[in-house]
Design an enzyme around this catalytic site. Structure first.
Site, PDB file in Angstrom:
ATOM      1  N   HIS A   1      10.192  -3.754   4.082  1.00 50.10           N
ATOM      2  CA  HIS A   1      10.663  -2.376   4.098  1.00 50.10           C
ATOM      3  C   HIS A   1      10.851  -1.880   5.514  1.00 50.10           C
ATOM      4  CE1 HIS A   1       6.247  -1.660   4.231  1.00 50.10           C
ATOM      5  NE2 HIS A   1       6.463  -0.412   4.618  1.00 50.10           N
TER       6      HIS A   1
ATOM      7  N   GLU B   1       3.981  -5.232   8.492  1.00 53.06           N
ATOM      8  CA  GLU B   1       2.592  -5.045   8.031  1.00 53.06           C
ATOM      9  C   GLU B   1       2.051  -6.310   7.351  1.00 53.06           C
ATOM     10  OE1 GLU B   1       2.662  -0.308   6.740  1.00 53.06           O
ATOM     11  OE2 GLU B   1       3.114  -1.803   5.250  1.00 53.06           O
TER      12      GLU B   1
ATOM     13  N   HIS C   1      -1.754   5.005   9.598  1.00 56.80           N
ATOM     14  CA  HIS C   1      -0.364   5.410   9.861  1.00 56.80           C
ATOM     15  C   HIS C   1      -0.324   6.697  10.686  1.00 56.80           C
ATOM     16  CE1 HIS C   1      -0.248   2.816   6.292  1.00 56.80           C
ATOM     17  NE2 HIS C   1       1.008   2.567   6.547  1.00 56.80           N
TER      18      HIS C   1
ATOM     19  N   HIS D   1       0.813  -1.220   0.000  1.00 58.77           N
ATOM     20  CA  HIS D   1       0.000   0.000   0.000  1.00 58.77           C
ATOM     21  C   HIS D   1       0.848   1.273   0.000  1.00 58.77           C
ATOM     22  CE1 HIS D   1      -0.124  -0.501   4.668  1.00 58.77           C
ATOM     23  NE2 HIS D   1       0.863   0.307   4.338  1.00 58.77           N
TER      24      HIS D   1
HETATM   25  C1  DHB Z   1       5.506   4.436   2.623  1.00 58.10           C
HETATM   26  C2  DHB Z   1       4.320   4.387   3.348  1.00 58.10           C
HETATM   27  C3  DHB Z   1       3.859   3.177   3.838  1.00 58.10           C
HETATM   28  O1  DHB Z   1       2.700   3.062   4.533  1.00 58.10           O
HETATM   29  C4  DHB Z   1       4.532   2.022   3.629  1.00 58.10           C
HETATM   30  O2  DHB Z   1       4.005   0.896   4.152  1.00 58.10           O
HETATM   31  C5  DHB Z   1       5.716   2.061   2.911  1.00 58.10           C
HETATM   32  C6  DHB Z   1       6.190   3.262   2.402  1.00 58.10           C
HETATM   33  C7  DHB Z   1       5.997   5.720   2.077  1.00 58.10           C
HETATM   34  O3  DHB Z   1       5.400   6.755   2.386  1.00 58.10           O
HETATM   35  O4  DHB Z   1       6.972   5.711   1.338  1.00 58.10           O
HETATM   36 FE    FE Z   2       2.389   1.244   5.483  1.00 57.96          FE
END
Ligand code: DHB
Ligand code: FE
Length: 281
Positions: free
Chosen positions: A190, A237, A56, A12
């Site tokens: 990530h 996540e 978030h 996402h």
């Molecule tokens: C970003 C935001 C997110 O929620 C995520 O899971 C990964 C990257 C971002 O803003 O780059």
């Molecule tokens: Fe995220």
């Protein structure tokens, strides 16, 4: 009774929306699964999408974070994440199915936080854009389920798979009928912060992409610390995909699967499945 017609797991990260639009324009073969998942979903003719996502810090500030927050609203607005409300249409809810799911799973022991109102951030709207583009009106109703994957202690992968199974039972017992798709969002590997910022683990991601279809019990057995170690602090996540998977039957067919690095600074993945024995209600 309602029928579960599709299960999708999808990143996402906000940059995925523009990346998929660019890939469609250039016919990028490496992004085929991402560019085709929307038309694949359309063919399953869903009436409603249950979207498992995380907020978030846009709607739930860190002083009050429910573990599982479940929408029962008539409609939802896109959340202001600091730049004003984004220019996407409001989302129509499905209160009747929402309340049925809430009643069923709370009585099974999954104590959801019931939300009459819920503003939906990019964790929700990015997959909507990838699946449905930029319509004037979304072609499906939505039911949001927000999972705390941002502030410890977060729910385990095991708990997520079990909650998904309860949601699947609830949907299949809904007397109102209808065609339901589920989307589990987030990941893949990530980390946006700290010493390992930029961390990506393709080996783990590819195992997860396989096993979300073939062996969800195995990836449900990993602890939260293992998810953070293997997928990064935000890659954790991925447990939300297990809620989607739990609602599907034990036996599913994989319809498409894709993986690309990087989108922004994350690994992005997508998988789509349907139940092996489709019920045609
Ligand atoms: C970003 C935001 C997110 O929620 C995520 O899971 C990964 C990257 C971002 O803003 O780059
Ligand atoms: Fe995220």
């Amino acid at each position: 009774m309602a029928e579960i017609v599709a299960g999708i797991g999808m990143s996402h990260v906000p940059a995925l929306g523009p990346a998929v639009e660019a890939a469609k324009a250039s016919n990028n073969p490496d992004m085929k699964a991402f560019t085709e998942v929307g038309s694949w979903l359309e063919e399953t003719r869903p009436d409603v999408v249950v979207m498992v996502y995380n907020d978030h810090g846009a709607t739930f500030a860190f002083d009050m974070v429910p573990t599982f927050a479940f929408g029962v609203g008539e409609s939802y607005q896109p959340a202001d994440e600091g730049f004003g409300r984004p220019a996407v249409p409001d989302f129509e809810g499905d209160p009747e199915l929402s309340w049925h799911i809430a009643d069923s799973v709370v009585h099974e022991g999954f104590d959801l936080t019931i939300c009459q109102e819920l503003d939906l951030d990019h964790g929700f709207s990015t997959p909507m854009k990838v699946l449905f583009g930029r319509p004037e009106q979304w072609p499906v109703k939505v039911i949001p389920l927000a999972v705390n994957v941002v502030q410890q202690p977060t729910p385990s992968a095991r708990r997520c798979l079990d909650l998904g199974r309860a949601i699947g039972r609830a949907i299949r017992s809904f007397p109102g009928g209808g065609r339901v798709a589920l989307v589990g969002t987030g990941g893949m590997s990530h980390q946006l912060q700290g010493e390992r910022a930029g961390f990506i683990n393709p080996e783990f991601d590819k195992q997860f992409l396989r096993e979300i279809v073939t062996d969800p019990e195995n990836i449900a057995s990993y602890s939260n610390a293992e998810y953070i170690n293997q997928a990064g602090s935000e890659g954790a996540e991925l447990v939300m995909w297990l809620i989607m998977r739990g609602a599907m039957d034990a036996e599913v067919t994989e319809e498409l699967s894709g993986y690309t690095i990087p989108v922004a600074n994350t690994a992005a993945g997508v998988v789509a499945m349907r139940n092996k024995v489709a019920v045609h209600a």
